[in-house]
Write an enzyme that holds these catalytic residues in place. Structure first.
Site, PDB file in Angstrom:
ATOM      1  N   GLY A   9      86.541  32.487  71.308  1.00 28.21           N
ATOM      2  CA  GLY A   9      85.937  33.778  71.630  1.00 28.21           C
ATOM      3  C   GLY A   9      85.060  33.717  72.859  1.00 28.21           C
ATOM      4  O   GLY A   9      83.994  34.322  72.908  1.00 28.21           O
ATOM      5  N   SER A  11      84.935  34.990  75.766  1.00 25.05           N
ATOM      6  CA  SER A  11      84.535  36.152  76.563  1.00 25.05           C
ATOM      7  C   SER A  11      83.566  37.061  75.806  1.00 25.05           C
ATOM      8  O   SER A  11      83.037  38.021  76.371  1.00 25.05           O
ATOM      9  CB  SER A  11      85.759  36.969  76.982  1.00 25.05           C
ATOM     10  OG  SER A  11      86.349  37.614  75.861  1.00 25.05           O
ATOM     11  N   ARG A  13      80.075  38.058  73.398  1.00 25.29           N
ATOM     12  CA  ARG A  13      78.640  37.863  73.612  1.00 25.29           C
ATOM     13  C   ARG A  13      78.190  36.480  73.149  1.00 25.29           C
ATOM     14  O   ARG A  13      77.464  35.789  73.850  1.00 25.29           O
ATOM     15  CB  ARG A  13      77.856  38.962  72.880  1.00 25.29           C
ATOM     16  CG  ARG A  13      78.005  40.336  73.490  1.00 25.29           C
ATOM     17  CD  ARG A  13      77.298  41.406  72.664  1.00 25.29           C
ATOM     18  NE  ARG A  13      77.947  41.599  71.378  1.00 25.29           N
ATOM     19  CZ  ARG A  13      78.979  42.411  71.176  1.00 25.29           C
ATOM     20  NH1 ARG A  13      79.471  43.100  72.173  1.00 25.29           N
ATOM     21  NH2 ARG A  13      79.520  42.544  69.978  1.00 25.29           N
ATOM     22  N   ASP A  35      90.336  32.359  74.114  1.00 23.21           N
ATOM     23  CA  ASP A  35      90.172  33.790  73.957  1.00 23.21           C
ATOM     24  C   ASP A  35      91.472  34.378  73.419  1.00 23.21           C
ATOM     25  O   ASP A  35      92.473  33.666  73.295  1.00 23.21           O
ATOM     26  CB  ASP A  35      89.790  34.449  75.295  1.00 23.21           C
ATOM     27  CG  ASP A  35      88.858  35.635  75.097  1.00 23.21           C
ATOM     28  OD1 ASP A  35      88.693  36.079  73.950  1.00 23.21           O
ATOM     29  OD2 ASP A  35      88.285  36.124  76.088  1.00 23.21           O
ATOM     30  N   THR A  99      81.194  32.167  62.175  1.00 22.96           N
ATOM     31  CA  THR A  99      81.800  33.453  61.829  1.00 22.96           C
ATOM     32  C   THR A  99      81.266  33.942  60.481  1.00 22.96           C
ATOM     33  O   THR A  99      81.056  33.155  59.565  1.00 22.96           O
ATOM     34  CB  THR A  99      83.338  33.300  61.736  1.00 22.96           C
ATOM     35  OG1 THR A  99      83.824  32.784  62.980  1.00 22.96           O
ATOM     36  CG2 THR A  99      84.005  34.627  61.446  1.00 22.96           C
ATOM     37  N   THR A 100      81.053  35.250  60.362  1.00 23.49           N
ATOM     38  CA  THR A 100      80.601  35.832  59.100  1.00 23.49           C
ATOM     39  C   THR A 100      81.626  36.848  58.603  1.00 23.49           C
ATOM     40  O   THR A 100      82.591  37.165  59.293  1.00 23.49           O
ATOM     41  CB  THR A 100      79.233  36.520  59.259  1.00 23.49           C
ATOM     42  OG1 THR A 100      79.329  37.560  60.253  1.00 23.49           O
ATOM     43  CG2 THR A 100      78.166  35.517  59.692  1.00 23.49           C
ATOM     44  N   ASN A 124      74.020  31.079  59.364  1.00 30.44           N
ATOM     45  CA  ASN A 124      73.196  31.202  60.566  1.00 30.44           C
ATOM     46  C   ASN A 124      72.918  29.806  61.106  1.00 30.44           C
ATOM     47  O   ASN A 124      72.500  28.924  60.363  1.00 30.44           O
ATOM     48  CB  ASN A 124      71.888  31.922  60.246  1.00 30.44           C
ATOM     49  CG  ASN A 124      71.171  32.406  61.491  1.00 30.44           C
ATOM     50  OD1 ASN A 124      70.818  31.615  62.347  1.00 30.44           O
ATOM     51  ND2 ASN A 124      70.961  33.704  61.578  1.00 30.44           N
ATOM     52  N   HIS A 155      70.749  44.656  63.174  1.00 25.57           N
ATOM     53  CA  HIS A 155      71.554  44.059  64.237  1.00 25.57           C
ATOM     54  C   HIS A 155      72.033  45.140  65.215  1.00 25.57           C
ATOM     55  O   HIS A 155      71.905  46.337  64.957  1.00 25.57           O
ATOM     56  CB  HIS A 155      72.766  43.326  63.656  1.00 25.57           C
ATOM     57  CG  HIS A 155      72.448  41.993  63.069  1.00 25.57           C
ATOM     58  ND1 HIS A 155      71.986  41.848  61.775  1.00 25.57           N
ATOM     59  CD2 HIS A 155      72.500  40.745  63.588  1.00 25.57           C
ATOM     60  CE1 HIS A 155      71.777  40.560  61.518  1.00 25.57           C
ATOM     61  NE2 HIS A 155      72.085  39.873  62.602  1.00 25.57           N
ATOM     62  N   LYS A 159      77.988  45.044  65.699  1.00 28.28           N
ATOM     63  CA  LYS A 159      78.270  44.165  64.553  1.00 28.28           C
ATOM     64  C   LYS A 159      79.137  44.907  63.550  1.00 28.28           C
ATOM     65  O   LYS A 159      78.844  46.053  63.189  1.00 28.28           O
ATOM     66  CB  LYS A 159      76.966  43.688  63.902  1.00 28.28           C
ATOM     67  CG  LYS A 159      77.187  42.629  62.819  1.00 28.28           C
ATOM     68  CD  LYS A 159      75.879  41.959  62.427  1.00 28.28           C
ATOM     69  CE  LYS A 159      76.092  40.926  61.329  1.00 28.28           C
ATOM     70  NZ  LYS A 159      76.993  39.835  61.752  1.00 28.28           N
ATOM     71  N   THR A 166      73.625  36.248  57.244  1.00 27.25           N
ATOM     72  CA  THR A 166      72.293  35.665  57.066  1.00 27.25           C
ATOM     73  C   THR A 166      71.541  36.354  55.936  1.00 27.25           C
ATOM     74  O   THR A 166      70.904  35.700  55.097  1.00 27.25           O
ATOM     75  CB  THR A 166      71.497  35.761  58.371  1.00 27.25           C
ATOM     76  OG1 THR A 166      72.187  35.053  59.402  1.00 27.25           O
ATOM     77  CG2 THR A 166      70.094  35.203  58.202  1.00 27.25           C
TER      78      THR A 166
END
Length: 267
Positions: A9, A11, A13, A35, A99-100, A124, A155, A159, A166
């Site tokens: 991932g 590209s 944030r 990506d 990843t969540t 986290n 957040h 998201k 978390t």
């Protein structure tokens, strides 16, 4: 010994922050950046986002990445992460998973993969948040009677899962300390005439907006006093820095499922 690192991932944030952190962390060498196959960034240098030249071109070939890398750091989406885990197992390489949004059965799949390869999987990666997890464990043991527990998280607008991983982990830690099962006592949002609060419940409140990186607060509220334990992130760098520590922690390990409490020696 240097850890040769791939980042998924790249590209996004978080991916961009991970690439930046990799350039600042001794003992880590960025060798691959991944990506989506439809990304407009394919072929570009992974450091273009930060204005640096890493010499690593962004690719969609996960098997080629594992041919170069010792470890992949993944903060993407559950379906992509599970595909990356399959590739990691084929290559016999390590993964750090931030990843969540995983379903219970998907978490079981991660545990099954970890029987063959070393994996750090944590809700986290920030050192400060994991210190808060430990504080919550202690607080739950002390404030185990007469206190209502509420978890608040906020957040950014982008998201896609809620509550955050978390926040859920905070709830799990507190529930365990209180001798409860979060699946049975969690309340996710309230509306209308709900009646009085049931004392055994753990409530969750979720906020989404703007560019909030991540705010989490657990409140223990009794009659006459309130105890709050909070963590507020001003940038994604704490998550990225913790991920670098996790990748270094996996050096030399053959298999096993670990989390940041293991990485930080808090267990």
């Amino acid at each position: 010994m240097t850890v040769k690192l791939a980042i998924a991932g790249s590209s996004g944030r978080m991916g961009r922050m991970l690439i930046e952190a990799s350039q600042q962390t001794p003992g880590v060498e960025l060798v691959a950046a991944l990506d989506r196959p439809d990304s407009v960034w394919l072929g570009r240098d992974a450091g273009d986002f930060a204005g640096v030249n890493t010499g690593v071109a962004i690719s969609a070939d996960v098997d080629a990445a594992f041919a170069l890398a010792d470890c992949l750091i993944d903060f993407t989406r559950p379906e992509a992460t599970l595909l990356h885990l399959e590739a990691a197992r084929r290559a016999g390489k390590a993964m750090v998973i931030g990843t969540t949004g995983f379903k219970p059965e998907e978490k079981q799949q991660i545990a099954a993969f970890a029987e063959h390869i070393p994996v750090v999987f944590s809700a986290n990666m920030a050192t400060g948040v994991n210190a808060v997890f430990k504080l919550l464990e202690v607080a739950a043991q002390i404030l185990n009677s007469g206190y209502d527990v509420e978890v608040y998280e906020a957040h950014h607008r982008f998201k896609v899962d809620a509550p955050s991983g978390t926040a859920l982990r905070m709830g799990e830690v507190v529930a365990k300390g209180l001798g409860r099962d979060l699946a049975e006592c969690a309340v996710y949002g309230r509306e209308g005439v709900t009646g009085e609060r049931k004392p055994e419940t753990i409530g969750f409140a979720t906020v989404r907006g703007g560019d909030i990186v991540g705010d989490h607060t657990v409140t223990f509220a009794a009659l006459g006093e309130r105890v709050e334990i909070s963590h507020k992130a001003g940038s994604r760098m704490p998550y990225a820095s913790g991920s670098m520590r996790a990748a270094l922690f996996l050096q030399g390990k053959r298999n096993g499922l670990f989390d940041m409490q293991d990485v930080l020696g808090l267990k």
